[in-house]
Design a protein around this motif. Structure first.
Motif, short mmCIF file in Angstrom:
data_model
loop_
_atom_site.label_atom_id
_atom_site.label_comp_id
_atom_site.label_asym_id
_atom_site.label_seq_id
_atom_site.Cartn_x
_atom_site.Cartn_y
_atom_site.Cartn_z
N LEU A 2 31.23 36.39 4.95
CA LEU A 2 31.03 36.74 6.35
C LEU A 2 29.98 37.83 6.52
O LEU A 2 29.35 37.93 7.55
CB LEU A 2 32.34 37.22 6.98
N ARG A 3 29.81 38.64 5.52
CA ARG A 3 28.88 39.75 5.63
C ARG A 3 27.48 39.41 5.13
O ARG A 3 26.61 40.24 5.13
CB ARG A 3 29.42 40.96 4.88
N LEU A 49 28.63 26.93 8.20
CA LEU A 49 29.35 27.70 7.19
C LEU A 49 30.68 28.20 7.76
O LEU A 49 31.73 28.06 7.11
CB LEU A 49 28.53 28.87 6.69
N LEU A 50 30.65 28.75 8.96
CA LEU A 50 31.89 29.24 9.58
C LEU A 50 32.88 28.11 9.78
O LEU A 50 34.09 28.29 9.62
CB LEU A 50 31.58 29.94 10.91
N THR A 51 32.38 26.92 10.12
CA THR A 51 33.24 25.74 10.27
C THR A 51 33.82 25.32 8.93
O THR A 51 35.02 25.03 8.82
CB THR A 51 32.47 24.59 10.93
N SER A 52 33.00 25.32 7.89
CA SER A 52 33.49 24.91 6.57
C SER A 52 34.53 25.88 6.02
O SER A 52 35.41 25.50 5.26
CB SER A 52 32.34 24.74 5.58
N LEU A 53 34.44 27.15 6.43
CA LEU A 53 35.43 28.14 6.03
C LEU A 53 36.72 28.02 6.85
O LEU A 53 37.72 28.67 6.55
CB LEU A 53 34.88 29.56 6.19
N GLY A 54 36.68 27.20 7.89
CA GLY A 54 37.85 27.00 8.74
C GLY A 54 37.97 28.03 9.86
O GLY A 54 38.97 28.06 10.56
N LEU A 55 36.96 28.87 10.03
CA LEU A 55 37.03 29.92 11.05
C LEU A 55 36.62 29.42 12.43
O LEU A 55 36.97 30.02 13.44
CB LEU A 55 36.17 31.11 10.64
N ARG A 60 33.84 17.81 19.53
CA ARG A 60 32.77 16.81 19.60
C ARG A 60 32.96 15.85 20.78
O ARG A 60 32.28 14.84 20.85
CB ARG A 60 32.70 16.04 18.30
N SER A 61 33.87 16.16 21.68
CA SER A 61 34.11 15.27 22.81
C SER A 61 32.95 15.28 23.80
O SER A 61 32.75 14.34 24.55
CB SER A 61 35.41 15.64 23.53
N GLY A 62 32.18 16.34 23.79
CA GLY A 62 31.02 16.41 24.68
C GLY A 62 29.74 16.33 23.88
O GLY A 62 29.74 16.25 22.66
N ASP A 63 28.65 16.31 24.59
CA ASP A 63 27.35 16.32 23.92
C ASP A 63 26.53 17.41 24.55
O ASP A 63 26.28 17.37 25.75
CB ASP A 63 26.67 14.97 24.09
N PRO A 64 26.16 18.41 23.83
CA PRO A 64 26.30 18.62 22.40
C PRO A 64 27.69 19.17 22.04
O PRO A 64 28.43 19.63 22.92
CB PRO A 64 25.22 19.66 22.09
N PRO A 65 28.02 19.16 20.76
CA PRO A 65 29.31 19.71 20.32
C PRO A 65 29.42 21.19 20.65
O PRO A 65 28.42 21.91 20.70
CB PRO A 65 29.29 19.51 18.80
N ARG A 66 30.66 21.63 20.87
CA ARG A 66 30.92 23.05 21.16
C ARG A 66 31.78 23.63 20.04
O ARG A 66 32.68 22.96 19.52
CB ARG A 66 31.66 23.20 22.48
N TYR A 67 31.48 24.86 19.70
CA TYR A 67 32.19 25.56 18.64
C TYR A 67 33.12 26.60 19.26
O TYR A 67 32.75 27.29 20.21
CB TYR A 67 31.19 26.26 17.70
N ARG A 68 34.34 26.66 18.71
CA ARG A 68 35.33 27.65 19.15
C ARG A 68 35.98 28.25 17.90
O ARG A 68 36.04 27.62 16.85
CB ARG A 68 36.40 27.00 20.01
N ARG A 69 36.50 29.45 18.07
CA ARG A 69 37.21 30.10 16.97
C ARG A 69 38.53 29.38 16.70
O ARG A 69 39.17 28.90 17.62
CB ARG A 69 37.53 31.56 17.34
N ASP A 70 38.92 29.33 15.44
CA ASP A 70 40.24 28.84 15.07
C ASP A 70 41.09 30.08 14.83
O ASP A 70 41.07 30.66 13.75
CB ASP A 70 40.16 27.98 13.82
N GLU A 71 41.79 30.50 15.86
CA GLU A 71 42.53 31.76 15.82
C GLU A 71 43.62 31.77 14.75
O GLU A 71 43.90 32.82 14.16
CB GLU A 71 43.11 32.09 17.19
N ILE A 72 44.23 30.64 14.50
CA ILE A 72 45.28 30.58 13.48
C ILE A 72 44.68 30.84 12.11
O ILE A 72 45.20 31.64 11.33
CB ILE A 72 46.02 29.22 13.53
N ARG A 73 43.57 30.19 11.79
CA ARG A 73 42.92 30.39 10.49
C ARG A 73 42.39 31.82 10.36
O ARG A 73 42.50 32.43 9.30
CB ARG A 73 41.78 29.38 10.32
N ILE A 74 41.84 32.37 11.44
CA ILE A 74 41.33 33.75 11.40
C ILE A 74 42.48 34.71 11.11
O ILE A 74 42.35 35.64 10.32
CB ILE A 74 40.58 34.10 12.69
#
Length: 85
Positions: A2-3, A49-55, A60-74
């Motif tokens: 992350l750093r 990278l953040l997605t592959s780490l699960g964070l 993908r329901s819209g175009d373009p895709p939207r990214y959100r935090r995965d609070e449980i994984r964080i």
């Protein structure tokens, strides 16, 4: 992970995605590139990278895709670091 890179871009993305409004709607790669002043391929590399780490999770329901935090994984990762992992 992350750093790296030293400028803290990934931490800034995670912090940005925790802000009210942004947390609910998420961000596109274009939003991240424009907001951070980086080229789109750089923004995509950080988001992937953040997605592959699960964070982050990708909507993908819209175009373009939207990214959100995965609070449980964080929360899980935070616990690992708090326990001295």
């Amino acid at each position: 992970m992350l750093r790296t890179p030293v400028d803290g871009t990934r931490l800034r993305i995670l912090a940005w995605l925790s802000e009210p409004g942004t947390a609910e709607r998420g961000l596109t790669a274009d939003d991240v590139a424009a907001g951070l002043g980086v080229p789109l391929p750089v923004a995509l590399a950080h988001l992937r990278l953040l997605t592959s780490l699960g964070l982050l999770r990708t909507d993908r329901s819209g175009d373009p895709p939207r990214y959100r935090r995965d609070e449980i994984r964080i929360a899980e990762v935070t616990q690992l670091f708090e326990k001295g992992w």
